[in-house]
Design an enzyme around this catalytic site. Structure first.
Site, PDB file in Angstrom:
ATOM      1  CE  LYS A  10       2.887   9.586  -0.265  1.00  0.00           C
ATOM      2  NZ  LYS A  10       2.197   8.501  -0.723  1.00  0.00           N
ATOM      3  CG  ASP A 136       0.645  10.818   3.205  1.00  0.00           C
ATOM      4  OD1 ASP A 136       0.881   9.755   3.920  1.00  0.00           O
ATOM      5  OD2 ASP A 136      -0.013  10.762   2.307  1.00  0.00           O
TER       6      ASP A 136
END
Length: 287
Positions: A10, A136
């Site tokens: 990401k 996350d």
């Protein structure tokens, strides 16, 4: 039985720290999306009731400290599963890079075992389990593009940004997220235009996306590691459309929709940096 899953990295298009909480964590507000740089996770059933893990990278633990191991362990503990699994991770995402490499591996294990073991858990349920492992992980379970708030676990999904090249540059250093948070002076931060970024994504306005790339952690990371600041300056001089640091760093990434410019940036950066990648932006959720 064996299954192979991709675990994409990401990047943060925006990263804002809103306040420090009483529990020691920070409330954040960030727009994240996925890119086509991915670890490869191989899951294989084994006869004994244990978790085996093997990683193709010397700086990643091959034991219970690995987030992928923890993902399998939490799933087994929560649901009372008495089955064994072998986890083999082919690392392609740089380590300690601000790209959620460990979190996305954990998320991939959750998704893969959910299917292999026929658990029938929804993505939201897997994301809730993932929060036990790291902030996350919920985003990495879903993938795609999202506004993340709270500790990063509260997600509002957005359409994928317009297609583009992502040039990632990882200097040969590691950055401690904890150290960067400790250096942040939250009351002095200049906050990104998060709403403007969301609007630019919704309108598929690539120029506005590039102009609104911002990360409040840059200043603290640049103070600790001036070489990271120099990399950002150099990429900007090479003519990228937008440049910013991902997470707490040290990876700097650039965006461009121009094929020639993307590969010119890659070739220029490869002259002085070992870990340089040119990949496509993904931005779509996992099925």
């Amino acid at each position: 039985m064996q299954k192979i899953i991709k675990a994409p990295a990401k990047i943060n298009l925006t990263l804002d720290v809103v306040r420090k909480r009483e529990d020691g964590y920070h409330d954040v507000e960030m727009v994240m999306t996925t890119v086509d740089l991915a670890d490869r996770i191989q899951l294989t059933t084994i006869d004994s009731d244990r978790i085996s893990i093997d990683v193709s990278h010397g700086f990643v633990p091959n034991n219970e400290n690995n987030l992928a191991y923890q993902a399998a362990n939490v799933l087994k503990s929560r649901l009372g599963i008495n089955k064994g699994i072998s986890i083999v991770i082919d690392k392609q995402i740089p380590v300690s890079a601000g790209l959620a490499g460990g979190s996305t591996d954990a998320a991939a294990v959750l998704r893969g075992l959910n299917e292999m073991w026929g658990l029938g858990l929804s993505m939201s349920e897997l994301a809730e389990i993932g929060l036990e492992i790291g902030s996350d992980v919920p985003f990495c379970v879903h993938g795609g593009t999202a506004l993340a708030t709270g500790r990063g676990e509260k997600l509002e999904f957005l359409p994928p940004p317009p297609p583009c090249w992502v040039i990632l540059v990882k200097p040969p250093i590691g950055v401690s997220t904890r150290d960067i948070y400790q250096r942040l002076k939250v009351n002095q931060l200049i906050h990104p235009d998060t709403n403007g970024m969301i609007k630019a994504i919704e309108e598929q306005n690539f120029e506005d996306i590039c102009s609104k790339l911002e990360n409040v952690m840059e200043k603290a990371t640049f103070e600790l590691h001036p070489s990271v600041k120099n990399i950002k300056k150099r990429i900007t001089q090479y003519g990228a459309d937008g440049v910013v640091m991902s997470g707490s760093g040290p990876t700097i990434f650039a965006l461009t929709q121009n094929d020639y410019r993307a590969h010119r940036l890659y070739n220029s950066l490869k002259g002085f940096m070992e870990q340089v990648y040119v990949v496509r932006l993904l931005g779509t959720k996992h099925e």
